[in-house]
Design a protein around this motif. Structure first.
Motif, PDB file in Angstrom:
ATOM      1  N   VAL A 207       9.664  -7.149   2.235  1.00  0.00           N
ATOM      2  CA  VAL A 207      10.119  -8.540   2.188  1.00  0.00           C
ATOM      3  C   VAL A 207      11.334  -8.651   3.090  1.00  0.00           C
ATOM      4  O   VAL A 207      12.283  -7.868   2.973  1.00  0.00           O
ATOM      5  CB  VAL A 207      10.480  -8.965   0.748  1.00  0.00           C
ATOM      6  N   GLY A 208      11.303  -9.601   4.020  1.00  0.00           N
ATOM      7  CA  GLY A 208      12.413  -9.795   4.932  1.00  0.00           C
ATOM      8  C   GLY A 208      13.612 -10.409   4.240  1.00  0.00           C
ATOM      9  O   GLY A 208      13.536 -10.864   3.088  1.00  0.00           O
ATOM     10  N   SER A 209      14.740 -10.443   4.954  1.00  0.00           N
ATOM     11  CA  SER A 209      15.974 -10.953   4.354  1.00  0.00           C
ATOM     12  C   SER A 209      15.862 -12.421   3.970  1.00  0.00           C
ATOM     13  O   SER A 209      16.569 -12.895   3.081  1.00  0.00           O
ATOM     14  CB  SER A 209      17.141 -10.757   5.323  1.00  0.00           C
ATOM     15  N   GLY A 210      14.959 -13.154   4.608  1.00  0.00           N
ATOM     16  CA  GLY A 210      14.768 -14.562   4.264  1.00  0.00           C
ATOM     17  C   GLY A 210      13.749 -14.792   3.173  1.00  0.00           C
ATOM     18  O   GLY A 210      13.449 -15.943   2.834  1.00  0.00           O
ATOM     19  N   GLY A 211      13.184 -13.706   2.626  1.00  0.00           N
ATOM     20  CA  GLY A 211      12.238 -13.829   1.527  1.00  0.00           C
ATOM     21  C   GLY A 211      10.779 -13.789   1.921  1.00  0.00           C
ATOM     22  O   GLY A 211       9.905 -13.835   1.051  1.00  0.00           O
ATOM     23  N   GLY A 212      10.480 -13.692   3.208  1.00  0.00           N
ATOM     24  CA  GLY A 212       9.091 -13.665   3.648  1.00  0.00           C
ATOM     25  C   GLY A 212       8.472 -12.286   3.521  1.00  0.00           C
ATOM     26  O   GLY A 212       9.047 -11.292   3.974  1.00  0.00           O
ATOM     27  N   ALA A 213       7.297 -12.210   2.905  1.00  0.00           N
ATOM     28  CA  ALA A 213       6.583 -10.942   2.789  1.00  0.00           C
ATOM     29  C   ALA A 213       5.886 -10.627   4.109  1.00  0.00           C
ATOM     30  O   ALA A 213       5.400 -11.521   4.808  1.00  0.00           O
ATOM     31  CB  ALA A 213       5.565 -11.007   1.660  1.00  0.00           C
ATOM     32  N   TYR A 214       5.825  -9.342   4.451  1.00  0.00           N
ATOM     33  CA  TYR A 214       5.189  -8.937   5.700  1.00  0.00           C
ATOM     34  C   TYR A 214       4.521  -7.578   5.533  1.00  0.00           C
ATOM     35  O   TYR A 214       4.826  -6.822   4.604  1.00  0.00           O
ATOM     36  CB  TYR A 214       6.208  -8.877   6.846  1.00  0.00           C
ATOM     37  N   THR A 215       3.631  -7.276   6.464  1.00  0.00           N
ATOM     38  CA  THR A 215       2.989  -5.966   6.544  1.00  0.00           C
ATOM     39  C   THR A 215       3.040  -5.492   7.988  1.00  0.00           C
ATOM     40  O   THR A 215       2.712  -6.251   8.907  1.00  0.00           O
ATOM     41  CB  THR A 215       1.523  -6.031   6.081  1.00  0.00           C
ATOM     42  N   LEU A 216       3.462  -4.249   8.175  1.00  0.00           N
ATOM     43  CA  LEU A 216       3.424  -3.592   9.477  1.00  0.00           C
ATOM     44  C   LEU A 216       2.426  -2.449   9.397  1.00  0.00           C
ATOM     45  O   LEU A 216       2.454  -1.665   8.441  1.00  0.00           O
ATOM     46  CB  LEU A 216       4.797  -3.028   9.851  1.00  0.00           C
ATOM     47  N   VAL A 217       1.556  -2.346  10.384  1.00  0.00           N
ATOM     48  CA  VAL A 217       0.578  -1.260  10.428  1.00  0.00           C
ATOM     49  C   VAL A 217       0.755  -0.521  11.748  1.00  0.00           C
ATOM     50  O   VAL A 217       0.688  -1.129  12.822  1.00  0.00           O
ATOM     51  CB  VAL A 217      -0.863  -1.776  10.302  1.00  0.00           C
ATOM     52  N   PHE A 218       0.989   0.781  11.655  1.00  0.00           N
ATOM     53  CA  PHE A 218       1.282   1.607  12.823  1.00  0.00           C
ATOM     54  C   PHE A 218       0.106   2.529  13.125  1.00  0.00           C
ATOM     55  O   PHE A 218      -0.525   3.075  12.213  1.00  0.00           O
ATOM     56  CB  PHE A 218       2.523   2.468  12.568  1.00  0.00           C
ATOM     57  N   ALA A 219      -0.161   2.738  14.409  1.00  0.00           N
ATOM     58  CA  ALA A 219      -1.176   3.695  14.847  1.00  0.00           C
ATOM     59  C   ALA A 219      -0.741   4.249  16.193  1.00  0.00           C
ATOM     60  O   ALA A 219       0.143   3.701  16.856  1.00  0.00           O
ATOM     61  CB  ALA A 219      -2.550   3.027  14.952  1.00  0.00           C
ATOM     62  N   GLY A 220      -1.364   5.361  16.588  1.00  0.00           N
ATOM     63  CA  GLY A 220      -1.078   5.897  17.910  1.00  0.00           C
ATOM     64  C   GLY A 220      -0.528   7.304  17.941  1.00  0.00           C
ATOM     65  O   GLY A 220       0.074   7.704  18.944  1.00  0.00           O
ATOM     66  N   LEU A 221      -0.729   8.095  16.884  1.00  0.00           N
ATOM     67  CA  LEU A 221      -0.281   9.483  16.932  1.00  0.00           C
ATOM     68  C   LEU A 221      -1.014  10.250  18.026  1.00  0.00           C
ATOM     69  O   LEU A 221      -2.235  10.145  18.168  1.00  0.00           O
ATOM     70  CB  LEU A 221      -0.547  10.189  15.603  1.00  0.00           C
ATOM     71  N   GLY A 222      -0.261  11.046  18.789  1.00  0.00           N
ATOM     72  CA  GLY A 222      -0.871  11.992  19.702  1.00  0.00           C
ATOM     73  C   GLY A 222      -1.349  13.222  18.944  1.00  0.00           C
ATOM     74  O   GLY A 222      -1.156  13.346  17.725  1.00  0.00           O
ATOM     75  N   ARG A 223      -1.944  14.161  19.653  1.00  0.00           N
ATOM     76  CA  ARG A 223      -2.573  15.322  19.008  1.00  0.00           C
ATOM     77  C   ARG A 223      -1.618  16.086  18.101  1.00  0.00           C
ATOM     78  O   ARG A 223      -1.988  16.496  16.997  1.00  0.00           O
ATOM     79  CB  ARG A 223      -3.130  16.268  20.084  1.00  0.00           C
ATOM     80  N   ASP A 224      -0.383  16.300  18.539  1.00  0.00           N
ATOM     81  CA  ASP A 224       0.578  17.079  17.756  1.00  0.00           C
ATOM     82  C   ASP A 224       1.652  16.224  17.099  1.00  0.00           C
ATOM     83  O   ASP A 224       2.594  16.758  16.509  1.00  0.00           O
ATOM     84  CB  ASP A 224       1.244  18.131  18.649  1.00  0.00           C
ATOM     85  N   ASP A 225       1.537  14.897  17.185  1.00  0.00           N
ATOM     86  CA  ASP A 225       2.510  14.002  16.555  1.00  0.00           C
ATOM     87  C   ASP A 225       2.268  13.930  15.051  1.00  0.00           C
ATOM     88  O   ASP A 225       1.165  14.189  14.559  1.00  0.00           O
ATOM     89  CB  ASP A 225       2.406  12.589  17.130  1.00  0.00           C
ATOM     90  N   ARG A 226       3.308  13.528  14.335  1.00  0.00           N
ATOM     91  CA  ARG A 226       3.209  13.297  12.895  1.00  0.00           C
ATOM     92  C   ARG A 226       4.002  12.041  12.552  1.00  0.00           C
ATOM     93  O   ARG A 226       4.862  11.599  13.308  1.00  0.00           O
ATOM     94  CB  ARG A 226       3.771  14.494  12.101  1.00  0.00           C
ATOM     95  N   TRP A 227       3.728  11.489  11.362  1.00  0.00           N
ATOM     96  CA  TRP A 227       4.499  10.347  10.883  1.00  0.00           C
ATOM     97  C   TRP A 227       5.794  10.827  10.245  1.00  0.00           C
ATOM     98  O   TRP A 227       5.772  11.683   9.362  1.00  0.00           O
ATOM     99  CB  TRP A 227       3.706   9.545   9.849  1.00  0.00           C
ATOM    100  N   PHE A 228       6.907  10.282  10.696  1.00  0.00           N
ATOM    101  CA  PHE A 228       8.179  10.423   9.987  1.00  0.00           C
ATOM    102  C   PHE A 228       8.420   9.097   9.282  1.00  0.00           C
ATOM    103  O   PHE A 228       8.375   8.030   9.920  1.00  0.00           O
ATOM    104  CB  PHE A 228       9.325  10.727  10.952  1.00  0.00           C
ATOM    105  N   VAL A 229       8.674   9.152   7.969  1.00  0.00           N
ATOM    106  CA  VAL A 229       8.758   7.928   7.172  1.00  0.00           C
ATOM    107  C   VAL A 229       9.946   8.007   6.220  1.00  0.00           C
ATOM    108  O   VAL A 229      10.171   9.029   5.557  1.00  0.00           O
ATOM    109  CB  VAL A 229       7.465   7.714   6.350  1.00  0.00           C
ATOM    110  N   ARG A 230      10.693   6.909   6.144  1.00  0.00           N
ATOM    111  CA  ARG A 230      11.738   6.752   5.141  1.00  0.00           C
ATOM    112  C   ARG A 230      11.597   5.363   4.515  1.00  0.00           C
ATOM    113  O   ARG A 230      11.398   4.366   5.219  1.00  0.00           O
ATOM    114  CB  ARG A 230      13.132   6.892   5.757  1.00  0.00           C
ATOM    115  N   THR A 231      11.697   5.313   3.177  1.00  0.00           N
ATOM    116  CA  THR A 231      11.719   4.030   2.473  1.00  0.00           C
ATOM    117  C   THR A 231      12.868   3.960   1.479  1.00  0.00           C
ATOM    118  O   THR A 231      13.359   2.880   1.180  1.00  0.00           O
ATOM    119  CB  THR A 231      10.395   3.776   1.720  1.00  0.00           C
TER     120      THR A 231
END
Length: 281
Positions: A207-231
């Motif tokens: 939810v953004g600072s103005g109250g709007g809900a959103y979804t982000l979808v990520f793609a594009g890992l290379g062969r040796d890439d990994r997802w780094f994630v913090r929430t």
């Protein structure tokens, strides 16, 4: 003289501003970055210069260890010492425009060490396109080229000895969220589970600072890439180039990446995300 920011639009809607040469303290890792990025409904989904990590700049390419130079910003992680302020900050510099249109921009860059020496050259393309009435897609394509006479090693705090899955550095998105966002892939959910994974796509809902809900979808890992994630500590997602081992651009060789981010209004579930990712603009 500073370059004017590039404004990406889809139709008549401005969805992102691309800052080419920000006037920043060298310790913040000066580099081109996207901010603000908005949904079609106007919710801002990036953050820049946040108090907790001032060197987080919207959506950008940044790596903490580029052959010994910090092109991420902040303190450098030193093996057996920990995070340390060092005079090792370089810059990722815009060097020339190649092409632009309302939903497209291409330019050349140099990744430089603190003395101005060129570590890598890059050509980068950005494109924005509508994929649904309430969603658009950002495409970022990058070709990094090493000098003819030396290979360039890309590292992270993890490859330099930090435990805890801190393999960040690559295409990084600092999200804007009021409260802790949710994160999931097609078969897993939660920061601890998806961090370090190699799922084809990864979604973050918030939810953004103005109250709007959103979804982000990520793609594009290379062969040796990994997802780094913090929430928990902060909301961020990274296509990590060196999550648990260094990546090397060979002398005279290149590294090619293409990253996609779907930016949608509302909170999407797994089925809706899978449908969105399958949509061809």
């Amino acid at each position: 003289m500073s370059e004017e920011p590039v404004r990406l639009t889809v139709g008549a809607t401005e969805v992102a501003e691309y800052v080419l040469d920000p006037a920043l303290d060298a310790r913040h890792g000066p580099r081109p970055y996207l901010h603000p990025v908005r949904t079609l409904g106007g919710t801002v989904v990036t953050d820049a210069l946040p108090a907790d990590h001032v060197w987080h700049l919207g959506a950008s390419l940044a790596v903490q260890d580029v052959d010994g130079s910090n092109l991420w910003g902040g303190r450098t992680y030193v093996r057996d010492v920990g995070y340390t302020w060092r005079d090792d900050h370089g810059v990722i510099a815009h060097t020339g425009e190649v092409e632009r249109s309302p939903g497209w921009y291409a330019h050349d860059l140099q990744w430089r060490d603190r003395a101005g020496g060129v570590l890598l050259t890059e050509r980068r393309w950005l494109a924005a396109s509508v994929v649904a009435p309430d969603a658009w897609r950002l495409d970022v394509e990058s070709v990094l080229v090493a000098p003819d006479d030396r290979e360039i090693r890309l590292g992270s705090p993890a490859t330099n000895g930090r435990p805890g899955g801190a393999g960040y550095g690559g295409f990084f998105w600092r999200a804007a969220a009021d409260g802790e966002p949710a994160v999931f892939t097609a078969d897993a959910a939660g920061e601890e589970t998806v961090n370090g994974s190699a799922a084809p796509w990864l979604a973050l809902t918030g939810v953004g600072s103005g109250g709007g809900a959103y979804t982000l979808v990520f793609a594009g890992l290379g062969r040796d890439d990994r997802w780094f994630v913090r929430t928990g500590m902060y909301p961020g997602v990274c296509v990590a180039f060196a999550f648990d081992h260094p990546a090397v651009v060979p002398a005279g060789g290149s590294r090619h990446g293409r990253y996609q981010v779907w930016v949608a209004d509302g909170t999407l579930d797994r089925d809706a995300v899978a449908t969105l990712v399958a949509t061809v603009p």
